[in-house]
Design a protein around this motif. Structure first.
Motif, PDB file in Angstrom:
ATOM      1  N   ALA A 153       4.158   9.796  -9.860  1.00  0.00           N
ATOM      2  CA  ALA A 153       3.524  10.065 -11.165  1.00  0.00           C
ATOM      3  C   ALA A 153       2.999  11.491 -11.218  1.00  0.00           C
ATOM      4  CB  ALA A 153       2.398   9.067 -11.412  1.00  0.00           C
ATOM      5  N   ASN A 154       2.791  12.077 -10.062  1.00  0.00           N
ATOM      6  CA  ASN A 154       2.301  13.450  -9.979  1.00  0.00           C
ATOM      7  C   ASN A 154       3.391  14.428  -9.565  1.00  0.00           C
ATOM      8  OD1 ASN A 154      -0.825  13.533 -10.398  1.00  0.00           O
ATOM      9  ND2 ASN A 154      -0.413  11.659  -9.243  1.00  0.00           N
ATOM     10  N   GLY A 155       4.643  13.974  -9.646  1.00  0.00           N
ATOM     11  CA  GLY A 155       5.765  14.869  -9.374  1.00  0.00           C
ATOM     12  C   GLY A 155       6.053  15.096  -7.896  1.00  0.00           C
TER      13      GLY A 155
ATOM     14  N   GLY B 114      -1.923   7.311 -14.468  1.00  0.00           N
ATOM     15  CA  GLY B 114      -1.173   6.357 -15.275  1.00  0.00           C
ATOM     16  C   GLY B 114      -0.539   5.253 -14.451  1.00  0.00           C
ATOM     17  N   VAL B 115      -1.056   5.037 -13.236  1.00  0.00           N
ATOM     18  CA  VAL B 115      -0.488   4.014 -12.340  1.00  0.00           C
ATOM     19  C   VAL B 115      -1.391   2.778 -12.344  1.00  0.00           C
ATOM     20  CG1 VAL B 115       0.031   3.491  -9.910  1.00  0.00           C
ATOM     21  CG2 VAL B 115       0.674   5.712 -10.893  1.00  0.00           C
TER      22      VAL B 115
ATOM     23  N   GLY C  28       0.830  -1.208   0.000  1.00  0.00           N
ATOM     24  CA  GLY C  28       0.000   0.000   0.000  1.00  0.00           C
ATOM     25  C   GLY C  28       0.859   1.251   0.000  1.00  0.00           C
ATOM     26  N   TYR C  29       1.892   1.240   0.809  1.00  0.00           N
ATOM     27  CA  TYR C  29       2.823   2.381   0.845  1.00  0.00           C
ATOM     28  C   TYR C  29       3.448   2.596  -0.535  1.00  0.00           C
ATOM     29  CZ  TYR C  29       7.221   4.848   1.365  1.00  0.00           C
ATOM     30  OH  TYR C  29       8.266   5.720   1.169  1.00  0.00           O
ATOM     31  N   LEU C  30       3.931   1.506  -1.148  1.00  0.00           N
ATOM     32  CA  LEU C  30       4.617   1.623  -2.437  1.00  0.00           C
ATOM     33  C   LEU C  30       3.652   2.083  -3.533  1.00  0.00           C
ATOM     34  CD1 LEU C  30       6.853  -1.547  -2.131  1.00  0.00           C
ATOM     35  CD2 LEU C  30       7.574   0.845  -1.886  1.00  0.00           C
ATOM     36  N   HIS C  31       2.411   1.599  -3.470  1.00  0.00           N
ATOM     37  CA  HIS C  31       1.426   2.039  -4.451  1.00  0.00           C
ATOM     38  C   HIS C  31       1.186   3.546  -4.309  1.00  0.00           C
ATOM     39  CE1 HIS C  31      -2.396   2.561  -6.547  1.00  0.00           C
ATOM     40  NE2 HIS C  31      -1.952   1.571  -7.299  1.00  0.00           N
ATOM     41  N   GLY C  32       1.034   3.986  -3.086  1.00  0.00           N
ATOM     42  CA  GLY C  32       0.831   5.423  -2.852  1.00  0.00           C
ATOM     43  C   GLY C  32       2.000   6.251  -3.373  1.00  0.00           C
ATOM     44  N   GLN C  33       3.205   5.735  -3.192  1.00  0.00           N
ATOM     45  CA  GLN C  33       4.374   6.488  -3.664  1.00  0.00           C
ATOM     46  C   GLN C  33       4.444   6.503  -5.186  1.00  0.00           C
ATOM     47  OE1 GLN C  33       5.666   8.436  -1.299  1.00  0.00           O
ATOM     48  NE2 GLN C  33       4.031   7.258  -0.333  1.00  0.00           N
ATOM     49  N   ALA C  34       3.948   5.434  -5.840  1.00  0.00           N
ATOM     50  CA  ALA C  34       3.914   5.428  -7.309  1.00  0.00           C
ATOM     51  C   ALA C  34       2.972   6.528  -7.794  1.00  0.00           C
ATOM     52  CB  ALA C  34       3.476   4.056  -7.832  1.00  0.00           C
TER      53      ALA C  34
END
Ligand code: NDP
Length: 286
Positions: free
Chosen positions: A192-194, A251-252, A182-188
């Motif tokens: 993706a949003n800079g 785009g994730v 979940g943490y890694l998904h949030g960071q992706a």
């Protein structure tokens, strides 16, 4: 006080940290590893290299195993089953509770005692005062080897069942992998949003501090009290739809929130839309 000598079999990052910690604390250490070169650094620091599994097992009463899984445990111990009699095997190798019980039985049939261990720290944490390991198996074996085991980590003894330490470990690691994903998904999504992971870090730390929720939910889960007075599944469905949309619009890959959303929708379809999020435990068990 004399310190016990110990055998360490398995010199991945964890086994090497364990053997090194024993050496640091003045223990005599015998080591064996399938790929012998991994012992070189330890031997240079004073460890004894066993040339065979049999020699490693015969060297000491206490044998610490740190291997990838119980398939590796069997691949190694089956090379010298006769040398197991009288040994206490601190099997700090992760695997399922069933495999831990099976290996304990296999060892018992050869005159050895297994202490199952689930180490709760990464290799650099070995030897640190706050480090802990779940243990289960015969209590007298824990007590007989307590001083040597506590060189590595503290002991949380769970009971005689050799599967228990593996079960507690797997429950923890279940939460760890899904939480970390979940943490890694949030960071992706952030990247993706800079937004950098470092920039988001203080928010991530705050968001992932679940203590309040865990302490609030635990008694309710135990009581089967899934009243929707504070939160409810329908709210979770709506929220997860927003999360999924935001990920895809960035785009994730959305497969992780989509899987969670599917779970929440199943709960809603089962008539739990107005129940607390804790009712997911019932949906999952069903
Ligand atoms: P590794 O997977 O790197 O351990 C590898 C060890 O297992 C090596 O000694 C390797 O030998 C041996 N091995 C694997 N397969 C076989 C086989 N078929 N026959 C003989 N030997 C084999 O794991 P770690 O050192 O990272 O961890 C060890 C244990 O500790 C694991 O069960 C892990 O889950 C647990 N653990 C690890 C943590 C961590 O952060 N690393 C944290 C908490 C628990 P070779 O060198 O020859 O490949």
């Amino acid at each position: 006080m004399t310190v016990a000598s110990v055998t360490v079999i398995g010199l991945g990052p964890m086994g090497r940290a364990m053997a090194a910690t024993y050496l640091d604390r003045g223990h005599e250490v015998t080591v064996w590893n399938r790929t012998p070169g991994k012992a070189d650094g330890l031997v240079a620091r004073g460890a004894r290299r066993a040339d065979t599994v049999e020699a490693a097992l015969r060297a000491n009463d206490l044998v610490v195993l740190s291997l990838t899984d119980h398939t590796a445990v069997h691949a190694i111990l089956e090379q010298a089953p006769a040398a197991l009699a009288g040994r206490t095997v601190a099997n700090l190798t992760s695997d399922t509770p069933d495999r831990a019980r099976e290996t304990a039985g296999w060892l018992a049939a050869r005159g050895a005692v297994q202490l199952t261990g689930g180490v709760q720290v990464p290799p650099p944490g070995i030897g640190a005062p706050e480090a802990m390991t779940y243990y289960s198996g015969p209590r007298e074996a824990i007590e007989a080897h307590r001083a040597a085991l506590e060189v590595l980590t503290g002991i949380e003894y769970l009971g005689e069942d050799p599967g228990l330490a593996a079960l507690y470990y797997q429950i923890g690691i279940d939460m760890f992998w899904t939480g970390l994903a979940g943490y890694l998904h949030g960071q992706a999504v952030a990247q993706a949003n800079g937004i950098s992971a470092r920039e988001f870090l203080p928010r991530a730390v705050k968001t992932m501090d679940f203590r309040y929720f865990l302490e609030f939910y635990a008694p309710r889960i135990d009581a089967g009290d899934h009243g929707g007075d504070v939160d409810n599944v329908a709210m979770g469905v709506a929220s997860l739809e927003h999360v999924l949309h935001t990920a895809r619009a960035s785009g994730v890959d959305g497969s992780l929130p989509a899987a969670v959303l599917e779970l929440f929708r199943r709960a809603a379809d089962a008539g739990r839309g107005g129940d607390s999020l804790t009712s997911l435990t019932e949906v999952l068990k069903a």
